[in-house]
Write a protein that holds these residues in place. Structure first.
Motif: not given
Length: 216
Positions: A150-152, A125-130
């Motif tokens: 794994a994550a982006l 999954p794509l995790l939110p920008y921080r």
């Protein structure tokens, strides 16, 4: 091999593969109730034992170098699943590029174009920008509502976990390749693996690919 030696070897391997430009990226290994993690500002290709920090499982510094500011990400993965024994975070070019795009689906930013991505990595999954180093990055990872290893990270890069450092490195390399293939085929009418075949592959290889299934 000691944890420090494993981190040094893995760092050189990732730099040789072109996946850690400059001083980017960080690695960790969990041993018991300690996390051994690369220090802040270090180049993964030139690590030595003085560049390794030791943290407790809450991320509190115990000894050694000043740890990477991305330590919350590593702590989040270890909190999520105690079978994870190594974490690799990279700013590799294709993973970063993919993290700047809208995700393929909620459960995986990367589409199932090859069996190797499904088998070796699984849904990503794509995790939110921080901002880099934000403690909330670790919370996002620990609490993400999908099975994952794994994550982006949006506009940032990739993070993967493994049962040991070799496993995590191999997974990071495979994810970079999956992102490269996804980008190369993005403007063409492409053929994804059939959803039923994806589920069968994931089940056979024990990789996470179960859209909609919450964490228990």
């Amino acid at each position: 091999m000691s944890a420090a030696s494993e981190l040094i070897t893995a760092g050189r391997r990732l730099v040789d593969a072109g996946l850690s430009p400059g001083s980017s990226g960080n690695l960790s290994i969990r041993e018991g109730n300690r996390i051994f993690i690369t220090g802040t500002g270090t180049s993964l290709g030139g690590l030595d034992e003085a560049d390794i920090a030791v943290l407790d499982l809450d991320g509190t510094h115990v000894s050694g170098a000043r740890s990477s500011k991305e330590a919350p990400l590593h702590v989040g993965f270890y909190r999520r699943d105690e079978t994870h024994r190594a974490v690799v975070h990279l700013h590799s070019p294709f993973a970063v590029a993919a993290s700047c795009l809208e995700p393929w689906a909620a459960h995986s930013a990367v589409p199932p174009l090859t069996p190797y991505f499904v088998m070796r990595v699984g849904q990503t999954p794509l995790l939110p920008y921080r901002h880099p180093g934000d403690p909330e990055l670790g919370r996002d990872l620990a609490e993400a509502p999908w099975m994952l290893r794994a994550a982006l990270l949006a506009n940032h890069g990739s993070i993967v976990a493994g049962s040991d450092m070799d496993d995590a490195v191999d997974r990071g390399i495979e994810l970079e390749e999956a992102c490269r293939i996804a980008l190369l085929t993005a403007q063409a009418p492409r053929r994804e693996i059939d959803p039923a075949q994806v589920v069968e592959l994931a089940a056979r290889w024990g990789s996470p690919w179960q859209p909609g299934l919450p964490i228990h």
